[in-house]
Motif scaffolding. Structure first.
Motif, PDB file in Angstrom:
ATOM      1  N   PHE A  26       0.804  -1.218   0.000  1.00 44.00           N
ATOM      2  CA  PHE A  26       0.000   0.000   0.000  1.00 44.00           C
ATOM      3  C   PHE A  26       0.839   1.271   0.000  1.00 44.00           C
ATOM      4  O   PHE A  26       0.306   2.354   0.215  1.00 44.00           O
ATOM      5  N   THR A  27       2.156   1.153  -0.220  1.00 40.33           N
ATOM      6  CA  THR A  27       2.970   2.371  -0.253  1.00 40.33           C
ATOM      7  C   THR A  27       2.667   3.224  -1.480  1.00 40.33           C
ATOM      8  O   THR A  27       2.941   4.419  -1.492  1.00 40.33           O
ATOM      9  N   SER A  28       2.116   2.621  -2.529  1.00 41.10           N
ATOM     10  CA  SER A  28       1.727   3.353  -3.733  1.00 41.10           C
ATOM     11  C   SER A  28       0.354   2.857  -4.173  1.00 41.10           C
ATOM     12  O   SER A  28       0.250   1.932  -4.996  1.00 41.10           O
ATOM     13  N   PRO A  29      -0.735   3.442  -3.605  1.00 40.99           N
ATOM     14  CA  PRO A  29      -2.090   2.921  -3.882  1.00 40.99           C
ATOM     15  C   PRO A  29      -2.442   2.895  -5.362  1.00 40.99           C
ATOM     16  O   PRO A  29      -3.228   2.055  -5.785  1.00 40.99           O
ATOM     17  N   ARG A  30      -1.896   3.819  -6.166  1.00 44.89           N
ATOM     18  CA  ARG A  30      -2.236   3.851  -7.584  1.00 44.89           C
ATOM     19  C   ARG A  30      -1.740   2.605  -8.318  1.00 44.89           C
ATOM     20  O   ARG A  30      -2.221   2.285  -9.403  1.00 44.89           O
ATOM     21  N   HIS A  31      -0.754   1.907  -7.740  1.00 46.94           N
ATOM     22  CA  HIS A  31      -0.187   0.732  -8.387  1.00 46.94           C
ATOM     23  C   HIS A  31      -0.505  -0.545  -7.602  1.00 46.94           C
ATOM     24  O   HIS A  31       0.251  -1.510  -7.651  1.00 46.94           O
ATOM     25  N   LEU A  32      -1.627  -0.530  -6.884  1.00 50.66           N
ATOM     26  CA  LEU A  32      -1.969  -1.673  -6.036  1.00 50.66           C
ATOM     27  C   LEU A  32      -2.101  -2.952  -6.856  1.00 50.66           C
ATOM     28  O   LEU A  32      -1.543  -3.992  -6.502  1.00 50.66           O
ATOM     29  N   ALA A  33      -2.850  -2.894  -7.959  1.00 49.07           N
ATOM     30  CA  ALA A  33      -3.067  -4.100  -8.763  1.00 49.07           C
ATOM     31  C   ALA A  33      -1.751  -4.640  -9.301  1.00 49.07           C
ATOM     32  O   ALA A  33      -1.516  -5.860  -9.306  1.00 49.07           O
ATOM     33  N   ARG A  34      -0.861  -3.751  -9.734  1.00 52.20           N
ATOM     34  CA  ARG A  34       0.431  -4.190 -10.265  1.00 52.20           C
ATOM     35  C   ARG A  34       1.277  -4.835  -9.184  1.00 52.20           C
ATOM     36  O   ARG A  34       1.923  -5.869  -9.411  1.00 52.20           O
ATOM     37  N   ARG A  35       1.265  -4.238  -7.988  1.00 53.57           N
ATOM     38  CA  ARG A  35       2.054  -4.795  -6.892  1.00 53.57           C
ATOM     39  C   ARG A  35       1.520  -6.153  -6.456  1.00 53.57           C
ATOM     40  O   ARG A  35       2.288  -7.084  -6.183  1.00 53.57           O
ATOM     41  N   VAL A  36       0.211  -6.285  -6.373  1.00 57.04           N
ATOM     42  CA  VAL A  36      -0.372  -7.564  -5.967  1.00 57.04           C
ATOM     43  C   VAL A  36      -0.090  -8.638  -7.010  1.00 57.04           C
ATOM     44  O   VAL A  36       0.212  -9.786  -6.672  1.00 57.04           O
ATOM     45  N   ALA A  37      -0.170  -8.281  -8.292  1.00 51.12           N
ATOM     46  CA  ALA A  37       0.135  -9.254  -9.354  1.00 51.12           C
ATOM     47  C   ALA A  37       1.594  -9.715  -9.258  1.00 51.12           C
ATOM     48  O   ALA A  37       1.889 -10.910  -9.401  1.00 51.12           O
ATOM     49  N   ALA A  38       2.520  -8.781  -9.017  1.00 55.06           N
ATOM     50  CA  ALA A  38       3.938  -9.149  -8.869  1.00 55.06           C
ATOM     51  C   ALA A  38       4.142 -10.031  -7.636  1.00 55.06           C
ATOM     52  O   ALA A  38       4.918 -10.997  -7.672  1.00 55.06           O
ATOM     53  N   LEU A  39       3.437  -9.707  -6.538  1.00 58.14           N
ATOM     54  CA  LEU A  39       3.533 -10.513  -5.325  1.00 58.14           C
ATOM     55  C   LEU A  39       3.057 -11.936  -5.580  1.00 58.14           C
ATOM     56  O   LEU A  39       3.698 -12.906  -5.159  1.00 58.14           O
ATOM     57  N   GLU A  40       1.938 -12.078  -6.286  1.00 53.18           N
ATOM     58  CA  GLU A  40       1.427 -13.418  -6.581  1.00 53.18           C
ATOM     59  C   GLU A  40       2.387 -14.198  -7.467  1.00 53.18           C
ATOM     60  O   GLU A  40       2.559 -15.414  -7.294  1.00 53.18           O
ATOM     61  N   ARG A  41       3.032 -13.526  -8.419  1.00 52.64           N
ATOM     62  CA  ARG A  41       4.031 -14.209  -9.249  1.00 52.64           C
ATOM     63  C   ARG A  41       5.204 -14.698  -8.413  1.00 52.64           C
ATOM     64  O   ARG A  41       5.698 -15.816  -8.599  1.00 52.64           O
ATOM     65  N   ASN A  42       5.678 -13.844  -7.494  1.00 53.39           N
ATOM     66  CA  ASN A  42       6.812 -14.233  -6.654  1.00 53.39           C
ATOM     67  C   ASN A  42       6.442 -15.386  -5.725  1.00 53.39           C
ATOM     68  O   ASN A  42       7.272 -16.276  -5.466  1.00 53.39           O
ATOM     69  N   ILE A  43       5.222 -15.383  -5.208  1.00 51.41           N
ATOM     70  CA  ILE A  43       4.776 -16.493  -4.356  1.00 51.41           C
ATOM     71  C   ILE A  43       4.733 -17.784  -5.162  1.00 51.41           C
ATOM     72  O   ILE A  43       5.184 -18.844  -4.705  1.00 51.41           O
ATOM     73  N   ALA A  44       4.190 -17.715  -6.385  1.00 50.63           N
ATOM     74  CA  ALA A  44       4.115 -18.912  -7.227  1.00 50.63           C
ATOM     75  C   ALA A  44       5.517 -19.424  -7.562  1.00 50.63           C
ATOM     76  O   ALA A  44       5.768 -20.644  -7.550  1.00 50.63           O
ATOM     77  N   HIS A  45       6.457 -18.514  -7.843  1.00 45.58           N
ATOM     78  CA  HIS A  45       7.844 -18.919  -8.139  1.00 45.58           C
ATOM     79  C   HIS A  45       8.471 -19.584  -6.921  1.00 45.58           C
ATOM     80  O   HIS A  45       9.158 -20.619  -7.051  1.00 45.58           O
TER      81      HIS A  45
END
Length: 432
Positions: A292-311
């Motif tokens: 939540f440090t950059s609310p405008r990029h929330l969807a992008r950050r969550v998508a990157a987080l999910e990719r890293n978790i899957a990796h």
């Protein structure tokens, strides 16, 4: 002199066989020109190279630990250095890259000790000096890791995200016939309580003066002890692990040769895999805290987080890495000490909450866009439809119809429904 007074203290004990492995966080400067693969210790016809060790592990775990010829992850170099009672046999480097730190690595130093082992461990743990004036043995002089890895890697310090406050140590000690506190009472006899206290001291790198272990809590502290066989036990703690023999070591032909070999190879690799898991979970935890440090990029950050978790789940997260029982137990003990399963479950739950939040915001954005189309299109479509029915093709009437539709749209946007549509659009923009 009482029997208690005659019992040798571990501080003064030099075992029949004393092996020490030191693991340090490092940062790769370049891929070393050393031979690829883990250090290939040899015992008779047995050579513990990548091919041999890979048979103990699941393919994903083997790739994480040894890499491949196309994508090397591990290198080794033999050494022969002696200093202050320590003998350096070789060094390994394991690339432990993460999404945020591609140069992260683990340096592994393989040593043997010719002096009492516990004082060496206390030095590496940063314990206070003993009452004597003799300095404790440590990784100094020619054994200084910064000199050994100069030009290849920088040894991490306490300010880096993955640095350990002290080196992680893996100690292996076998007793002689005189070291009765560690010995079973016969081949199938019970272990004396002093054996587990010695095991605790080796794993915790502490003496009773550093950390007096209360009898009431002994069972709790030793709950992760692994009884590999009647001959020896292991204990894994947060900052160190230890292997202790429970019968006299008879020399070069003894089984303990194989025990020492396993502690430096397969069992070391199980603990290294735990270290890789811990580093990735630390990074995922940090990544969660920044969503939540950059609310405008929330969807992008969550998508990157999910990719890293899957990796991470695909390449590193294993709780049963091999059919070799003790290696599994050592990995589970390491995970338990660092609460890795519980922390990873918390990461999955929190990431799931953030994903649902993004989905809600995207649904609101879509609903808002459809609402805008409705608000804009309905007045304009009505006006044009009326002109078409009347057969009116006058440009001035068309402009009047457009003006009236714009006014009607503006009026609708001032209503509660219009404000809700605009609010949904603004929320959707923040979620991008």
């Amino acid at each position: 002199m009482t029997a208690a007074d005659a019992t040798p203290r571990l501080d003064d004990v030099t075992g029949a066989r004393q092996e020490l492995t030191v693991v340090l966080p490092a940062r790769l400067r370049r891929a070393p020109s050393w031979p690829q693969g883990p250090f290939p210790f040899e015992l008779g016809s047995r050579r513990t190279d990548s091919a041999t060790r890979s048979t103990y592990f699941a393919p994903a775990s083997a790739r994480a630990l040894y890499g491949s010829p196309e994508r090397p992850r591990r290198w080794h170099v033999p050494m022969d250095l002696k200093h202050d009672g320590l003998h350096l046999l070789g060094i390994e480097l394991l690339r432990a890259a993460t999404a945020r730190d591609p140069d992260h690595a683990l340096a592994v130093l393989h040593l043997s000790a010719e002096t009492p082992l516990l004082p060496v461990l206390r030095t590496l743990a940063g314990r206070g000096s003993p009452a004597t004036d003799e300095p404790l043995v440590g990784l100094t002089g020619p054994l200084d890791p910064t000199l050994l890895l100069d030009g290849v890697a920088d040894v991490g310090d306490a300010t880096t995200p993955f640095a350990l406050s002290r080196p992680y140590t893996i100690a292996f000690l076998t007793p002689t016939a005189h070291h009765t506190p560690a010995l079973r009472d016969g081949p199938e006899g019970e272990l004396p309580t002093t054996a587990d206290r010695w095991l605790w001291q080796l794993a915790s790198r502490s003496s009773p003066q550093d950390f007096p272990l209360a009898p009431e809590t002994l069972a709790t502290h030793l709950q992760d002890a692994v009884r590999i066989s009647g001959d020896w036990s292991a204990l894994v703690l947060r900052q160190g692990a230890a292997f202790l023999g429970h019968r006299p070591d008879t020399g070069d032909t003894d089984f303990y040769r194989f025990g020492a070999l396993h502690s430096r190879t397969v069992y070391l690799d199980a603990l290294l895999l735990g270290s890789l898991q811990r580093d990735h979970i630390d990074e995922l935890t940090d990544e969660l805290s920044e969503v939540f440090t950059s609310p405008r990029h929330l969807a992008r950050r969550v998508a990157a987080l999910e990719r890293n978790i899957a990796h991470f789940r695909s390449g590193y997260w294993r709780q049963h890495l091999t059919a070799h029982g003790p290696a599994n137990e050592l990995l589970l003990a390491f995970q338990n000490q660092h609460r890795l399963p519980a922390r990873f479950n918390e990461i999955l739950a929190e990431a799931g909450d953030y994903s649902r939040l993004v989905q809600t915001q995207e649904s609101q954005q879509i609903s808002g866009a459809l609402g805008v189309l409705t608000v804009l299109g309905l007045p304009l479509g009505t006006a044009l439809g009326i002109l078409q029915v009347l057969g009116d093709e006058s440009p001035s009437h068309l402009l009047i119809a457009l003006a009236l539709s714009v006014a009607a749209t503006a009026g609708v946007l001032t209503t509660r429904y219009g404000r809700l549509v605009l609010s949904s659009l603004r929320g959707g923009e923040r979620g991008r």
